[in-house]
Design a protein around this motif. Structure first.
Motif, PDB file in Angstrom:
ATOM      1  N   ASP A   1       9.820   5.363   1.462  1.00  0.00           N
ATOM      2  CA  ASP A   1       9.816   6.795   1.743  1.00  0.00           C
ATOM      3  C   ASP A   1       8.769   7.157   2.794  1.00  0.00           C
ATOM      4  O   ASP A   1       9.008   7.991   3.664  1.00  0.00           O
TER       5      ASP A   1
ATOM      6  N   GLN B   1       0.213   7.889  10.919  1.00  0.00           N
ATOM      7  CA  GLN B   1       0.050   7.148   9.677  1.00  0.00           C
ATOM      8  C   GLN B   1       0.159   8.115   8.522  1.00  0.00           C
ATOM      9  O   GLN B   1      -0.209   9.282   8.632  1.00  0.00           O
ATOM     10  N   ASP B   2       0.646   7.612   7.428  1.00  0.00           N
ATOM     11  CA  ASP B   2       0.621   8.425   6.222  1.00  0.00           C
ATOM     12  C   ASP B   2       0.556   7.503   5.007  1.00  0.00           C
ATOM     13  O   ASP B   2       0.792   6.305   5.121  1.00  0.00           O
ATOM     14  N   VAL B   3       0.235   8.072   3.878  1.00  0.00           N
ATOM     15  CA  VAL B   3      -0.005   7.286   2.671  1.00  0.00           C
ATOM     16  C   VAL B   3       0.565   7.985   1.451  1.00  0.00           C
ATOM     17  O   VAL B   3       0.857   9.179   1.489  1.00  0.00           O
TER      18      VAL B   3
ATOM     19  N   ILE C   1      -3.661   3.319  -3.091  1.00  0.00           N
ATOM     20  CA  ILE C   1      -2.929   4.060  -2.069  1.00  0.00           C
ATOM     21  C   ILE C   1      -2.229   3.037  -1.181  1.00  0.00           C
ATOM     22  O   ILE C   1      -2.804   2.007  -0.853  1.00  0.00           O
ATOM     23  N   ILE C   2      -0.986   3.312  -0.813  1.00  0.00           N
ATOM     24  CA  ILE C   2      -0.325   2.482   0.196  1.00  0.00           C
ATOM     25  C   ILE C   2       0.150   3.376   1.329  1.00  0.00           C
ATOM     26  O   ILE C   2       0.256   4.596   1.162  1.00  0.00           O
TER      27      ILE C   2
ATOM     28  N   PHE D   1      -0.809   0.580   5.826  1.00  0.00           N
ATOM     29  CA  PHE D   1      -1.777   1.426   6.481  1.00  0.00           C
ATOM     30  C   PHE D   1      -2.656   0.528   7.347  1.00  0.00           C
ATOM     31  O   PHE D   1      -3.686   0.038   6.905  1.00  0.00           O
TER      32      PHE D   1
END
Lengths: 277, 277, 277, 277
Positions: free
Chosen positions: A249, A229-231, A209-210, A189
């Protein structure tokens, strides 16, 4: 009847939407979707207009150029599927996801070719009847290797290059030749954990969180305009390698989503940011 | 200079955006934000336009009426804060959240009053110097109770009523008198678990996610136009009452978010659905 | 019958679960919930055991000490509600959320007092009949100010201090006196945007997600063990101040969730990380 | 040294964890991970214990049987990869995802075969060198078709059957022959939109979230024990077919996650629910 997308980017001024939509109306082009955004801080205006009708590109663009402020960037993009070349190293998850989504039609792109500095992913690529070029970097300088890469890549006249876990840094000259046309997936991130081994860094820091970041490649490593972006949540049970596994994923999902936005002409690059309409 | 929001809803036709934005331009009204949506299936056009300038409402609306198709619904809404009356029973979490957000300014509404069929929430309401009306339903018919409720509620001339866990069903006549102006929070992800005790139903079914739904109230119980929904994961560790406890956080968050959209004039009601621009 | 929670942390060894649960069984303590975690990389064992029964703390702990490896940290914690003192500056959102959740019982803590270096939040605090102490830092050195703060804080003998947007850096001596008992909410997804003005930094970088981090305070600013993180999506429409506004919801939610874990004895601190069982 | 997983399910009683872990200790089996759950409402105890060591299954299980209550279900499962047979109709997204994840090793299963009532997915399956059986249902009764299907399926002696968008209802006799071994992906957030065309139903209802549900198949259609659910937000822009398209991503992700839990022996079925440890 054709469909095209008009992308307009200029200084903000009164009446821009009226001017543009008037010209569309005059040319009997029907507006399917329209989105605008004004960055009030900087006074920039962005508009994305999906049009349907019988296009006379030349007179339409001439009318726009006459009506809009000096310095306006406008582009009328056909709705043809974009052509991409994918660069890889050894990891298959992002490539596999793109191949499968292109195969089943959920990602509207044509994959012209896959180019890898190893041959690890040749088998997977060829299952889908897509040419794979193995351009080894062994015993070559960075420049020599890129020259060989570009010779292959250029031959495909791709709209975009996708770095699907291509683990080598590109030279400024390479980046320049595909300006704002190279999309990378970074396994963190950003701007957290810039640089090497982000999952090890995340593990060491004990984050909960990654994430992953898809961005256009510029000459500032890991600093290009962010597209998506996503986590996902992690916890103490995750070793650094579990984090990497879980991160895969997110990486592939973020890359696909970014690519979908880009190839459907939703993304304006503006300074070091993106405006996505 | 003033700010107002123009809401337009009509049959789709060529040139609508051009027509509306031309009129704004002619009246020297600057467009701050603009969003449109066309429901191609039904041929309906929706547009929300935030404007800034010196308004002559009468001539502006007259120009619009002349230019737009017959049957167009258009509304020019001032940017004054909306006034709401909140209806409650005994549970404090939604009321408390709205009171606190109104207090700290993050929810831009004026709470005119709170009306409850119990007095449980009088103390909490009065901490915030807001009038509380206890209108007991005991020994009254539904109609008698609503008559007393409406007498209080009507006196505030509220823009919207918020059912913040008000646990009584409203009569058609009450609903009609605040048509599309009553916002309810339902403690399930509608249409799952319609009716009583949704958390017990969710527990019995062994779901892995629970949710909440904010919707406008209509005469079809739990069937009004949905404004906002959200969910949280649960697992086998959650008893029915754990689910209810966890659900409270979602309920209040969904209700606040729905309310924010409504009082800032982002929500069109259309058939039994909402279009949120 | 009482409920207590046993927290065990020691070097991993064969048979630890058997040993501990045997001793519980021998003392006729019923296990309500049990969770273990082994960090295989470092060989550490963690176990959290909720027990019910008639406790003889002394003999129970003596039995454990005899059975478990040297250097084991074990703690038998009563299920009484924890007492917290909240430190604030001017922003109300985190304080307001904690006050409301303590009021409605959804956050099982006793708020002993609120201490602020401004008086901005005195009114809000006193609505809930909780003492507010205004300890101004004006014209004081950091040390002098902290001395006055600690005099107030220490008098409450709190289990934990909560920095609910307390915007001053604490000295090592202050931190030491509440070792691993100070919980802070940081307004970014650490380690991204360490330091001042994280929302401005996030805006400048053009990120598509912003977050918040609750952590124990240590002497390394923004580097203490992370308890909880969460994020929300943002886009080009968000100015730096919109991001800050959106971020407030995440901040308060993350702080509440972290606090709930801590005051219910779910959190082990280990190196610079947390293990949450 | 081997790894195996012990799954225990019995009536709750004092000392169960001690008894089981004592026996593991006695047999010199090291506990890698351990999770328990007690359903206090019904008095059921569940425990999942990952063990490492030299196993004498017979004596180990005999010791357990002697120590544990009558009626205990216990299973010692090897860590060999499970064998699955996948049933499909025409849609490729779930099958494609499983094929790719099995190929790159992120889903630890062996796909023994794919069986379809159309031949649409033969090409995709065979790219991965996995046998595809086309068993058409045309001109056959349901029973005749299933007989032919089972002849093929049974020959693979699979641990689990995966319905990856297999669009035919199974008979009770088929379901019975693979009791709690058939995993289905349902294209809605059950129990919302039970039955046919859930995306059309979701569109008609105007929901703001759609989802997918992976569950074991039982004879009550769409009513089997839920393993995993997930959702994504939608809005007024989504047509019913846009919802279906968006839903495909959730479907494949939910199915993969459910499958991962099942084939790694994390899932207990209990009444009409699952306990996932």
């Amino acid at each position: 009847m054709e469909k095209k997308t008009l992308l307009t980017h200029c200084s903000d001024a009164p009446g821009l939407i009226a001017k543009i939509t008037n010209i569309c109306y005059k040319h009997q082009l029907n507006i399917i979707h329209n989105n605008e955004y004004v960055d009030n801080a900087s006074g920039h205006f962005f508009m994305r207009t999906e049009l349907e009708g019988y296009f006379n590109d030349k007179t339409f663009l001439a009318d726009l150029d006459q009506a809009l402020p000096k310095g306006t960037k406008r582009k009328l993009v056909s709705s043809l599927r974009k052509k991409v070349v994918i660069l890889v190293t050894k990891e298959s998850h992002c490539l596999g996801d793109i191949l499968m989504k292109a195969y089943d039609g959920s990602l509207g792109v044509d994959i012209a070719a896959v180019v890898g500095n190893y041959d690890s992913l040749q088998g997977l690529t060829e299952k889908f009847d897509i040419p794979y070029h193995h351009v080894s970097h062994v015993d070559l300088t960075r420049e020599e290797h890129e020259e060989k890469m570009l010779k292959v890549i250029d031959s495909y006249e791709a709209d975009y290059l996708v770095l699907a876990k291509y683990m080598r840094v590109l030279t400024p000259s390479f980046v320049e030749s595909y300006h704002h046309k190279i999309i990378n997936i970074h396994h963190s991130f950003l701007p957290a954990f810039i640089g090497a081994k982000p999952y090890q860094q995340a593990y060491d820091r004990g984050v909960k969180i990654i994430g992953a970041t898809a961005h256009f490649v510029t000459n500032d490593l890991d600093e290009g305009p962010i597209i998506k972006q996503d986590v996902i949540p992690v916890d103490h049970n995750f070793s650094a390698s579990d984090m990497a596994q879980a991160g895969r994923d997110v990486e592939k999902s973020v890359l696909s989503k970014a690519l979908t936005k880009v190839v459907n002409d939703h993304v304006f690059v503006y300074g070091n940011k993106t405006v996505i309409l």
